[in-house]
Design a protein around this motif. Structure first.
Motif, mmCIF file in Angstrom:
data_model
loop_
_atom_site.group_PDB
_atom_site.id
_atom_site.type_symbol
_atom_site.label_atom_id
_atom_site.label_comp_id
_atom_site.label_asym_id
_atom_site.label_seq_id
_atom_site.Cartn_x
_atom_site.Cartn_y
_atom_site.Cartn_z
ATOM 1 N N LYS A 1 0.833 -1.206 0.000
ATOM 2 C CA LYS A 1 0.000 0.000 0.000
ATOM 3 C C LYS A 1 0.864 1.251 0.000
ATOM 4 O O LYS A 1 2.082 1.161 0.168
ATOM 5 C CB LYS A 1 -0.960 -0.014 1.195
ATOM 6 C CG LYS A 1 -0.327 -0.060 2.575
ATOM 7 C CD LYS A 1 -1.391 -0.417 3.626
ATOM 8 C CE LYS A 1 -0.813 -0.636 4.998
ATOM 9 N NZ LYS A 1 -0.641 0.558 5.804
ATOM 10 N N ALA A 2 0.205 2.397 -0.169
ATOM 11 C CA ALA A 2 0.914 3.681 -0.227
ATOM 12 C C ALA A 2 2.043 3.618 -1.258
ATOM 13 O O ALA A 2 3.178 4.004 -0.991
ATOM 14 C CB ALA A 2 1.436 4.090 1.150
ATOM 15 N N ALA B 1 -4.219 -0.429 0.191
ATOM 16 C CA ALA B 1 -5.152 0.244 1.096
ATOM 17 C C ALA B 1 -6.498 0.513 0.431
ATOM 18 O O ALA B 1 -7.540 0.380 1.058
ATOM 19 C CB ALA B 1 -4.548 1.560 1.588
ATOM 20 N N ALA B 2 -6.483 0.924 -0.835
ATOM 21 C CA ALA B 2 -7.700 1.354 -1.513
ATOM 22 C C ALA B 2 -7.755 0.752 -2.908
ATOM 23 O O ALA B 2 -6.710 0.442 -3.505
ATOM 24 C CB ALA B 2 -7.724 2.878 -1.612
ATOM 25 N N ALA B 3 -8.958 0.619 -3.417
ATOM 26 C CA ALA B 3 -9.135 -0.001 -4.732
ATOM 27 C C ALA B 3 -8.304 0.707 -5.793
ATOM 28 O O ALA B 3 -7.692 0.062 -6.659
ATOM 29 C CB ALA B 3 -10.619 0.013 -5.114
ATOM 30 N N GLU C 1 -5.480 1.945 -5.617
ATOM 31 C CA GLU C 1 -4.086 1.498 -5.599
ATOM 32 C C GLU C 1 -3.893 0.152 -6.288
ATOM 33 O O GLU C 1 -2.779 -0.193 -6.688
ATOM 34 C CB GLU C 1 -3.589 1.374 -4.151
ATOM 35 C CG GLU C 1 -3.421 2.692 -3.452
ATOM 36 C CD GLU C 1 -2.674 2.522 -2.136
ATOM 37 O OE1 GLU C 1 -1.897 3.422 -1.801
ATOM 38 O OE2 GLU C 1 -2.873 1.497 -1.448
ATOM 39 N N SER D 1 -9.354 -1.430 2.735
ATOM 40 C CA SER D 1 -10.508 -0.563 3.022
ATOM 41 C C SER D 1 -11.818 -1.184 2.576
ATOM 42 O O SER D 1 -12.882 -0.595 2.786
ATOM 43 C CB SER D 1 -10.319 0.819 2.386
ATOM 44 O OG SER D 1 -10.224 0.702 0.981
ATOM 45 N N SER E 1 -12.641 5.237 -2.717
ATOM 46 C CA SER E 1 -12.045 5.077 -1.397
ATOM 47 C C SER E 1 -11.091 6.208 -1.065
ATOM 48 O O SER E 1 -10.488 6.206 -0.007
ATOM 49 C CB SER E 1 -11.252 3.771 -1.335
ATOM 50 O OG SER E 1 -11.890 2.756 -2.054
ATOM 51 N N THR E 2 -10.881 7.132 -1.974
ATOM 52 C CA THR E 2 -9.829 8.120 -1.753
ATOM 53 C C THR E 2 -10.402 9.484 -1.375
ATOM 54 O O THR E 2 -11.525 9.826 -1.729
ATOM 55 C CB THR E 2 -8.948 8.257 -3.004
ATOM 56 O OG1 THR E 2 -9.794 8.422 -4.131
ATOM 57 C CG2 THR E 2 -8.086 7.031 -3.183
ATOM 58 N N ILE F 1 -14.886 5.268 5.990
ATOM 59 C CA ILE F 1 -14.937 3.854 5.614
ATOM 60 C C ILE F 1 -15.943 3.121 6.483
ATOM 61 O O ILE F 1 -16.699 2.281 6.027
ATOM 62 C CB ILE F 1 -13.555 3.179 5.793
ATOM 63 C CG1 ILE F 1 -12.506 3.875 4.937
ATOM 64 C CG2 ILE F 1 -13.632 1.697 5.454
ATOM 65 C CD1 ILE F 1 -11.116 3.270 5.086
ATOM 66 N N ALA G 1 -10.525 7.464 5.259
ATOM 67 C CA ALA G 1 -9.522 6.900 4.346
ATOM 68 C C ALA G 1 -8.471 7.932 3.965
ATOM 69 O O ALA G 1 -8.468 8.465 2.864
ATOM 70 C CB ALA G 1 -10.216 6.364 3.096
ATOM 71 N N ALA H 1 0.614 8.616 4.898
ATOM 72 C CA ALA H 1 1.086 8.393 3.521
ATOM 73 C C ALA H 1 0.461 9.394 2.554
ATOM 74 O O ALA H 1 0.917 9.526 1.422
ATOM 75 C CB ALA H 1 0.785 6.975 3.064
ATOM 76 N N ASP H 2 -0.574 10.080 2.990
ATOM 77 C CA ASP H 2 -1.191 11.130 2.184
ATOM 78 C C ASP H 2 -0.729 12.515 2.636
ATOM 79 O O ASP H 2 -1.347 13.522 2.293
ATOM 80 C CB ASP H 2 -2.715 11.027 2.286
ATOM 81 C CG ASP H 2 -3.190 9.647 1.884
ATOM 82 O OD1 ASP H 2 -3.058 9.312 0.701
ATOM 83 O OD2 ASP H 2 -3.656 8.894 2.760
ATOM 84 N N MET I 1 -1.002 4.976 8.539
ATOM 85 C CA MET I 1 -0.507 5.241 7.189
ATOM 86 C C MET I 1 -1.628 5.634 6.231
ATOM 87 O O MET I 1 -1.466 6.535 5.411
ATOM 88 C CB MET I 1 0.225 4.006 6.652
ATOM 89 C CG MET I 1 0.941 4.238 5.336
ATOM 90 S SD MET I 1 1.721 2.741 4.696
ATOM 91 C CE MET I 1 3.022 2.475 5.895
ATOM 92 N N ASP I 2 -2.782 4.952 6.367
ATOM 93 C CA ASP I 2 -3.860 5.144 5.397
ATOM 94 C C ASP I 2 -5.183 5.477 6.056
ATOM 95 O O ASP I 2 -6.199 5.587 5.368
ATOM 96 C CB ASP I 2 -4.064 3.857 4.584
ATOM 97 C CG ASP I 2 -2.759 3.192 4.234
ATOM 98 O OD1 ASP I 2 -2.034 3.752 3.417
ATOM 99 O OD2 ASP I 2 -2.458 2.131 4.817
ATOM 100 N N LEU I 3 -5.185 5.631 7.362
ATOM 101 C CA LEU I 3 -6.435 5.728 8.115
ATOM 102 C C LEU I 3 -6.292 6.708 9.269
ATOM 103 O O LEU I 3 -5.224 6.819 9.873
ATOM 104 C CB LEU I 3 -6.796 4.344 8.689
ATOM 105 C CG LEU I 3 -6.982 3.207 7.679
ATOM 106 C CD1 LEU I 3 -6.977 1.866 8.397
ATOM 107 C CD2 LEU I 3 -8.272 3.385 6.893
ATOM 108 N N ARG J 1 -2.498 10.255 -3.546
ATOM 109 C CA ARG J 1 -3.674 9.386 -3.660
ATOM 110 C C ARG J 1 -4.967 10.190 -3.680
ATOM 111 O O ARG J 1 -6.033 9.643 -3.940
ATOM 112 C CB ARG J 1 -3.713 8.393 -2.497
ATOM 113 C CG ARG J 1 -2.584 7.359 -2.573
ATOM 114 C CD ARG J 1 -2.810 6.221 -1.595
ATOM 115 N NE ARG J 1 -2.709 6.652 -0.210
ATOM 116 C CZ ARG J 1 -2.527 5.809 0.805
ATOM 117 N NH1 ARG J 1 -2.422 4.514 0.583
ATOM 118 N NH2 ARG J 1 -2.436 6.257 2.043
#
Lengths: 344, 344
Positions: A33-34, A59-61, A63, A81, B2-3, B229, B258, B262-263, B290-292, B337
């Motif tokens: 992910k990331a 992490a997400a679709a 990606e 997710s 999801s982003t 999410i 989400a 990482a974002d 990282m993603d949440l 992302r």
């Protein structure tokens, strides 16, 4: 070239995967992910597939798209997710397996993509993603009737082996899943190191692949070399950089290199970090700027063309310590202005 | 999807440029380095060109390429890092003007690109980029004989109007350049606000265009919405997120959104920041993953589909304060992302 060079050793990455794989009898997947923890999910995925990984997690679709294009149609890609509103097309077109986190996601999935592969993510105590025990008790028979491919959960404190939370989450995960004849997964890198009780059928290492704690045997995967723009002499009493935070105490030679916090070199890392020329450590001085860092090279014999900020002498974990964060954030912050080079 | 969604208001950006332009009688250029402070240098450049900007600044020659393609052949693009080894082809092909920082750069430029446009960057005390007074004294006649288009320097403490360094650098810059009949530039956003003594012929705002301090009249340019999410109930005593750092003191409702470090949502910002649904502030709880990110939405009347982390109620500067950094770093860390949307 004015830009810094990020070198990514795919052989070291593959070795880390093999060494983590050897620590359990479970299948070893890979978390990419990331964007592959900032390194390039496609290149990382292809290298790990060659090493033997058969299942990948994002992490997400969104990606999953680039990863699917890189690794081809045959390997598994799962989405932490789950199945969010609007995800159906991507999940179907790129053959992605959502880890369903809630009754809402489950209904959405069964309705919009009947028969499409899915897993179930359970919450064993972290209270972040996954179905709660009561929710799962109510949905379990329905879910199992639709043939999930994996039942998984995630540990909150696996990087602290002595934390009581680990055993508690293991107990809850067992209570929620014992007796189910399906592949189960609880552990990422930290969980692998907790021992066989935590391994179940599939482990999902992330940070350990990329050379970070808590996998202390990990090989470093990246090096980062910053080109010198300019070198100058500074007299005692003169200041360097924004806010005059560093003042020379001796006649000093200062190199300005081309990278800064816009490249993910977190501004907070300024004090206490070095840049290297071979084995010689040169302290970063003054504030990290957006595109520039100033380094005290007074003790070098000659002006260098570049200095290394991340290398086996100063790993992502040591840089993270200086910045008050964790190696994961150092990796995922790595910027897009670097010239990326892959070896292996 | 999801982003998360990053919305960039190009009208507000253009208004900020016009308002900064109105503060001086000098030409107002625009700094669009680090991919337009993370927002997209091409889109930002086109919007500012429409507003009236005629000259743009980037950090490295590589950054000039995408900008040149976006804004067309007629506007000026200058490169702060000057003319580095290997830059000649890009400087020529994309008509970029290096700000030469040293005798080495000057020799390289005159040798490899004779007659090609250049400027000179002087060091007036920051000791980061630019020629030192003694170096400049030796080179000045040679440099001026080759018709530079701009003589510039940069302030180290302009964000602190009362800092003695400002007047000192102004004095040094005047000593180095008074009597030269060429356009001069000393000030970015902070210097514009210091008043007309600091304006010379060209000002180069950066952060003020993008809505950040020290330009307190700046309009916010970005908003960031994070999709939910999953939402769950948590009992008193239960923990949320990595390391069990947050423990519920009352029956709580927790939303997981989400986006994560990482974002570019810096891990250190965790405590003390809110996410918003309209005017309602909901505290971020637990560690940023990282993603949440997990958010306490107990006091809302209904579960939201998304929450806003950056908006006029909680600007980049306030997010920066929570993370112990500056708005510049919040902007340049914004991740890849996000679904980016431009208005205006």
């Amino acid at each position: 070239m004015s830009t810094a060079k990020l070198s990514i050793n795919l052989d070291a990455l593959a070795t880390n995967w093999r060494n983590l794989d050897a620590l359990s009898s479970a299948e070893t997947a890979a978390v990419v992910k990331a964007n592959g923890y900032g390194l390039d999910a496609g290149r990382v995925g292809v290298a790990l597939a060659k090493a033997g990984a058969r299942n990948f997690f994002v992490a997400a679709a969104e990606e999953g798209v680039a990863l699917r294009r890189a690794i081809g149609p045959d390997l598994g890609i799962s989405v932490f997710s789950g199945h969010m509103e609007g995800d159906a097309r991507l999940l179907q077109e790129f053959n992605l397996t959502p880890m369903l986190n809630s009754v809402d996601q489950m209904l959405r999935h069964f309705e919009s993509l009947p028969g499409h592969s899915f897993g179930v993510q359970l919450d064993s105590g972290m209270n972040r993603l996954g179905m709660e025990p009561a929710e799962w008790a109510a949905l379990r028979d329905i879910a199992l009737g639709q043939n999930p491919v994996l039942i998984m959960s995630h540990l909150a404190c696996a990087d602290e082996p002595g934390h009581a939370m680990n055993a508690l989450q293991l107990k809850v995960f067992r209570e929620m899943t014992d007796g189910i004849d399906l592949p189960r997964s609880l552990s990422a890198t930290g969980g692998i190191l907790l021992g066989p009780d935590y391994h179940f059928d599939l482990c999902r290492p992330g940070i350990g692949l990329y050379g970070g704690r808590p996998f202390s045997d990990a090989l470093p995967v990246i090096t980062l070399a910053l080109p010198v723009i300019q070198v100058r002499d500074v007299l005692p009493g003169e200041s360097v950089g924004y806010g005059n935070t560093w003042i020379a105490r001796r006649p000093s030679r200062i190199a300005t290199v081309a990278a800064g916090y816009a490249d993910g070199l977190i501004r907070a890392m300024g004090a206490g970090i070095n840049a290297y020329v071979g084995d010689a450590a040169c302290p970063v001085v003054g504030r990290v700027s957006m595109d520039l860092i100033t380094i005290d090279i007074t003790d070098l014999d000659a002006d260098p063309d570049s200095l290394s900020l991340i290398n086996p002498r100063q790993t992502i974990d040591q840089v993270a310590d200086a910045a008050g964060t964790i190696g994961y954030e150092i990796l995922t912050s790595l910027g897009h202005r670097y010239a990326r080079g892959f070896s292996g």
